[in-house]
Design a protein around this motif. Structure first.
Motif, PDB file in Angstrom:
ATOM      1  N   ILE A   1       0.707  -1.558  -0.150  1.00 34.92           N
ATOM      2  CA  ILE A   1      -0.158  -0.060   0.805  1.00 34.92           C
ATOM      3  C   ILE A   1       0.419   1.500  -0.101  1.00 34.92           C
ATOM      4  O   ILE A   1       1.069   1.330   1.237  1.00 34.92           O
ATOM      5  CB  ILE A   1      -0.879   0.587   1.002  1.00 34.92           C
ATOM      6  CG1 ILE A   1      -1.483  -1.150   1.078  1.00 34.92           C
ATOM      7  CG2 ILE A   1      -1.881   1.316   1.201  1.00 34.92           C
ATOM      8  CD1 ILE A   1      -2.413  -1.302   2.714  1.00 34.92           C
ATOM      9  N   GLY A   2       0.747   1.591  -1.711  1.00 38.50           N
ATOM     10  CA  GLY A   2       2.032   3.075  -1.054  1.00 38.50           C
ATOM     11  C   GLY A   2       1.634   3.661  -0.247  1.00 38.50           C
ATOM     12  O   GLY A   2       0.497   4.600   0.013  1.00 38.50           O
ATOM     13  N   ALA A   3       3.004   5.174  -0.451  1.00 39.21           N
ATOM     14  CA  ALA A   3       1.738   6.411   0.638  1.00 39.21           C
ATOM     15  C   ALA A   3       0.993   6.669   0.445  1.00 39.21           C
ATOM     16  O   ALA A   3       0.488   7.827   1.438  1.00 39.21           O
ATOM     17  CB  ALA A   3       3.232   7.362   0.839  1.00 39.21           C
ATOM     18  N   LEU A   4       0.821   7.191  -1.167  1.00 39.98           N
ATOM     19  CA  LEU A   4       0.094   8.102  -1.587  1.00 39.98           C
ATOM     20  C   LEU A   4      -1.805   7.278  -1.301  1.00 39.98           C
ATOM     21  O   LEU A   4      -2.726   7.386  -2.182  1.00 39.98           O
ATOM     22  CB  LEU A   4      -0.252   8.233  -2.821  1.00 39.98           C
ATOM     23  CG  LEU A   4       0.951   9.864  -2.969  1.00 39.98           C
ATOM     24  CD1 LEU A   4       1.764  10.391  -4.832  1.00 39.98           C
ATOM     25  CD2 LEU A   4       1.139  10.818  -1.402  1.00 39.98           C
ATOM     26  N   VAL A   5      -1.844   6.126  -1.508  1.00 40.72           N
ATOM     27  CA  VAL A   5      -3.030   5.118  -1.212  1.00 40.72           C
ATOM     28  C   VAL A   5      -3.891   5.967  -0.104  1.00 40.72           C
ATOM     29  O   VAL A   5      -3.429   6.024   1.300  1.00 40.72           O
ATOM     30  CB  VAL A   5      -3.247   3.315  -1.068  1.00 40.72           C
ATOM     31  CG1 VAL A   5      -4.157   3.175  -0.722  1.00 40.72           C
ATOM     32  CG2 VAL A   5      -1.970   3.021  -2.585  1.00 40.72           C
ATOM     33  N   ARG A   6      -5.302   5.782  -0.621  1.00 44.05           N
ATOM     34  CA  ARG A   6      -6.213   6.723   0.214  1.00 44.05           C
ATOM     35  C   ARG A   6      -7.256   5.859   0.859  1.00 44.05           C
ATOM     36  O   ARG A   6      -6.990   5.142   0.654  1.00 44.05           O
ATOM     37  CB  ARG A   6      -6.980   7.773  -0.558  1.00 44.05           C
ATOM     38  CG  ARG A   6      -5.969   8.666  -1.711  1.00 44.05           C
ATOM     39  CD  ARG A   6      -5.527   9.820  -0.908  1.00 44.05           C
ATOM     40  NE  ARG A   6      -4.970  10.877  -1.409  1.00 44.05           N
ATOM     41  CZ  ARG A   6      -3.808  11.844  -1.753  1.00 44.05           C
ATOM     42  NH1 ARG A   6      -3.341  11.996  -0.678  1.00 44.05           N
ATOM     43  NH2 ARG A   6      -3.155  12.168  -3.024  1.00 44.05           N
ATOM     44  N   HIS A   7      -7.060   6.202   1.878  1.00 41.82           N
ATOM     45  CA  HIS A   7      -8.031   5.415   2.883  1.00 41.82           C
ATOM     46  C   HIS A   7      -9.304   4.858   1.688  1.00 41.82           C
ATOM     47  O   HIS A   7     -10.167   3.442   2.056  1.00 41.82           O
ATOM     48  CB  HIS A   7      -8.643   6.056   4.361  1.00 41.82           C
ATOM     49  CG  HIS A   7      -8.062   6.620   5.246  1.00 41.82           C
ATOM     50  ND1 HIS A   7      -7.161   6.095   5.251  1.00 41.82           N
ATOM     51  CD2 HIS A   7      -7.845   8.359   5.189  1.00 41.82           C
ATOM     52  CE1 HIS A   7      -6.060   7.036   6.360  1.00 41.82           C
ATOM     53  NE2 HIS A   7      -6.635   8.224   5.938  1.00 41.82           N
ATOM     54  N   LYS A   8      -9.900   5.232   1.147  1.00 37.70           N
ATOM     55  CA  LYS A   8     -11.184   5.264  -0.416  1.00 37.70           C
ATOM     56  C   LYS A   8     -10.884   4.181  -0.803  1.00 37.70           C
ATOM     57  O   LYS A   8     -11.468   3.314  -1.129  1.00 37.70           O
ATOM     58  CB  LYS A   8     -11.538   6.480  -1.001  1.00 37.70           C
ATOM     59  CG  LYS A   8     -12.926   6.029  -1.708  1.00 37.70           C
ATOM     60  CD  LYS A   8     -13.830   5.515  -0.606  1.00 37.70           C
ATOM     61  CE  LYS A   8     -15.688   6.136  -1.066  1.00 37.70           C
ATOM     62  NZ  LYS A   8     -16.476   5.960  -0.988  1.00 37.70           N
ATOM     63  N   ALA A   9      -9.817   4.332  -1.359  1.00 37.25           N
ATOM     64  CA  ALA A   9      -8.725   3.091  -2.211  1.00 37.25           C
ATOM     65  C   ALA A   9      -8.808   1.587  -1.430  1.00 37.25           C
ATOM     66  O   ALA A   9      -9.639   0.568  -1.690  1.00 37.25           O
ATOM     67  CB  ALA A   9      -7.844   3.114  -2.736  1.00 37.25           C
ATOM     68  N   CYS A  10      -8.505   2.049  -0.125  1.00 35.22           N
ATOM     69  CA  CYS A  10      -8.694   0.450   1.080  1.00 35.22           C
ATOM     70  C   CYS A  10      -9.741   0.089   1.314  1.00 35.22           C
ATOM     71  O   CYS A  10     -10.193  -0.891   0.951  1.00 35.22           O
ATOM     72  CB  CYS A  10      -7.579   0.667   2.262  1.00 35.22           C
ATOM     73  SG  CYS A  10      -5.901   0.973   1.762  1.00 35.22           S
ATOM     74  N   GLU A  11     -11.124   1.205   1.105  1.00 37.52           N
ATOM     75  CA  GLU A  11     -12.420   0.873   1.494  1.00 37.52           C
ATOM     76  C   GLU A  11     -12.833   0.236   0.344  1.00 37.52           C
ATOM     77  O   GLU A  11     -13.518  -0.711   0.415  1.00 37.52           O
ATOM     78  CB  GLU A  11     -12.772   1.845   2.346  1.00 37.52           C
ATOM     79  CG  GLU A  11     -14.205   1.968   1.968  1.00 37.52           C
ATOM     80  CD  GLU A  11     -15.373   2.915   1.936  1.00 37.52           C
ATOM     81  OE1 GLU A  11     -16.585   3.155   2.464  1.00 37.52           O
ATOM     82  OE2 GLU A  11     -15.124   3.941   2.161  1.00 37.52           O
ATOM     83  N   GLN A  12     -12.626  -0.048  -0.981  1.00 37.75           N
ATOM     84  CA  GLN A  12     -13.209  -0.177  -2.206  1.00 37.75           C
ATOM     85  C   GLN A  12     -12.032  -1.465  -2.462  1.00 37.75           C
ATOM     86  O   GLN A  12     -12.504  -1.959  -3.606  1.00 37.75           O
ATOM     87  CB  GLN A  12     -12.440   1.134  -3.438  1.00 37.75           C
ATOM     88  CG  GLN A  12     -14.027   2.284  -3.071  1.00 37.75           C
ATOM     89  CD  GLN A  12     -14.142   3.303  -4.159  1.00 37.75           C
ATOM     90  OE1 GLN A  12     -12.520   3.324  -4.658  1.00 37.75           O
ATOM     91  NE2 GLN A  12     -15.122   3.991  -4.160  1.00 37.75           N
ATOM     92  N   SER A  13     -10.990  -1.862  -2.033  1.00 35.69           N
ATOM     93  CA  SER A  13     -10.516  -2.979  -2.257  1.00 35.69           C
ATOM     94  C   SER A  13     -10.940  -4.487  -1.858  1.00 35.69           C
ATOM     95  O   SER A  13     -11.352  -4.652  -1.452  1.00 35.69           O
ATOM     96  CB  SER A  13      -9.047  -2.864  -2.094  1.00 35.69           C
ATOM     97  OG  SER A  13      -8.153  -4.088  -1.742  1.00 35.69           O
ATOM     98  N   ASP A  14     -11.389  -5.178  -3.408  1.00 36.11           N
ATOM     99  CA  ASP A  14     -11.486  -6.672  -3.315  1.00 36.11           C
ATOM    100  C   ASP A  14     -10.008  -6.988  -2.727  1.00 36.11           C
ATOM    101  O   ASP A  14     -10.684  -8.070  -1.601  1.00 36.11           O
ATOM    102  CB  ASP A  14     -12.241  -7.582  -4.709  1.00 36.11           C
ATOM    103  CG  ASP A  14     -13.242  -6.417  -5.001  1.00 36.11           C
ATOM    104  OD1 ASP A  14     -13.864  -6.115  -4.516  1.00 36.11           O
ATOM    105  OD2 ASP A  14     -13.311  -6.833  -6.196  1.00 36.11           O
ATOM    106  N   LEU A  15      -9.025  -6.628  -3.011  1.00 35.04           N
ATOM    107  CA  LEU A  15      -7.997  -7.535  -1.473  1.00 35.04           C
ATOM    108  C   LEU A  15      -8.176  -7.401  -0.749  1.00 35.04           C
ATOM    109  O   LEU A  15      -7.598  -8.360   0.695  1.00 35.04           O
ATOM    110  CB  LEU A  15      -6.219  -7.044  -2.255  1.00 35.04           C
ATOM    111  CG  LEU A  15      -5.536  -7.850  -2.172  1.00 35.04           C
ATOM    112  CD1 LEU A  15      -5.234  -8.790  -2.301  1.00 35.04           C
ATOM    113  CD2 LEU A  15      -4.149  -6.644  -2.411  1.00 35.04           C
ATOM    114  N   LEU A  16      -8.455  -6.510  -0.242  1.00 32.90           N
ATOM    115  CA  LEU A  16      -8.214  -5.577   1.240  1.00 32.90           C
ATOM    116  C   LEU A  16      -9.667  -6.362   1.665  1.00 32.90           C
ATOM    117  O   LEU A  16      -9.904  -6.979   3.548  1.00 32.90           O
ATOM    118  CB  LEU A  16      -8.186  -4.550   1.849  1.00 32.90           C
ATOM    119  CG  LEU A  16      -6.763  -3.970   1.143  1.00 32.90           C
ATOM    120  CD1 LEU A  16      -7.431  -2.315   2.041  1.00 32.90           C
ATOM    121  CD2 LEU A  16      -5.667  -4.492   1.586  1.00 32.90           C
TER     122      LEU A  16
END
Length: 194
Positions: free
Chosen positions: A73-88
């Motif tokens: 998870i890169g430094a510029l990955v926003r919380h929203k990208a994590c929220e929408q990630s199927d991988l997570l």
């Protein structure tokens, strides 16, 4: 209230960002990614850095992927990208469960995981998750890298390990390894705080 005056830099490489940070004494320069923690404390003048180093133009820091069995998870990955990630939502369930609980939509759209850890805000859910999964942080500075267990990085509320003999003064979070080294979070955020 408005923040105190500061110099603004927008480097395009991590090495350039580290070089700029190296020009300043400890605490005189801050890294800006999402700004969800940093900007409010600057507006209240609880922090008054002489310089902001905006890392938003540095390529490759917005990676959210599994590589070689590790989560990045890169430094510029926003919380929203994590929220929408199927991988997570799947294999990395602790992160997937935490992501939609982060603050409100504005913060989730702009804030970063690494920024949340860098500011050690007691309301920042990522710190708790990283403690639960026994993360390790790799801090990078012009002088090299060092691995820091999350317990040592986050010893208390709004406290992040201060630089010294063990951590470079211009330390930036480079990666975070999850329990037993099975996962990794990679990023770049300042870990030295006022």
């Amino acid at each position: 209230m408005y923040p105190a005056n500061f110099e603004y830099f927008a480097p395009t490489t991590l090495d350039e960002a580290l070089e700029i940070l190296g020009r300043y004494d400890e605490g005189d320069a801050k890294v800006l990614a999402g700004g969800m923690s940093l900007i409010p404390v600057m507006k209240l003048r609880f922090a008054a850095p002489r310089a902001l180093v905006d890392i938003n133009r540095i390529g490759g820091l917005d990676t959210l992927a599994e590589e070689g069995g590790r989560l990045r998870i890169g430094a510029l990955v926003r919380h929203k990208a994590c929220e929408q990630s199927d991988l997570l939502k799947g294999k990395y369930g602790a992160l997937g469960d935490a992501a939609p609980q982060i603050s409100d939509p504005i913060v989730r759209n702009l804030g970063t995981v690494a920024g949340s850890l860098a500011h050690a805000d007691p309301q920042g859910d990522w710190g708790s998750v990283m403690l639960a999964v026994r993360a390790e942080v790799v801090a990078r500075a012009n002088g090299g890298e060092r691995t820091i267990p999350i317990d040592d990085l986050l010893p208390g509320m709004r406290t992040v390990v201060r630089p010294g003999a063990k951590i470079p003064a211009d330390g930036v979070v480079k990666e975070i390894h999850y329990g037993a080294g099975e996962q990794v979070l990679e990023g770049a955020e300042l870990i030295t705080l006022e």
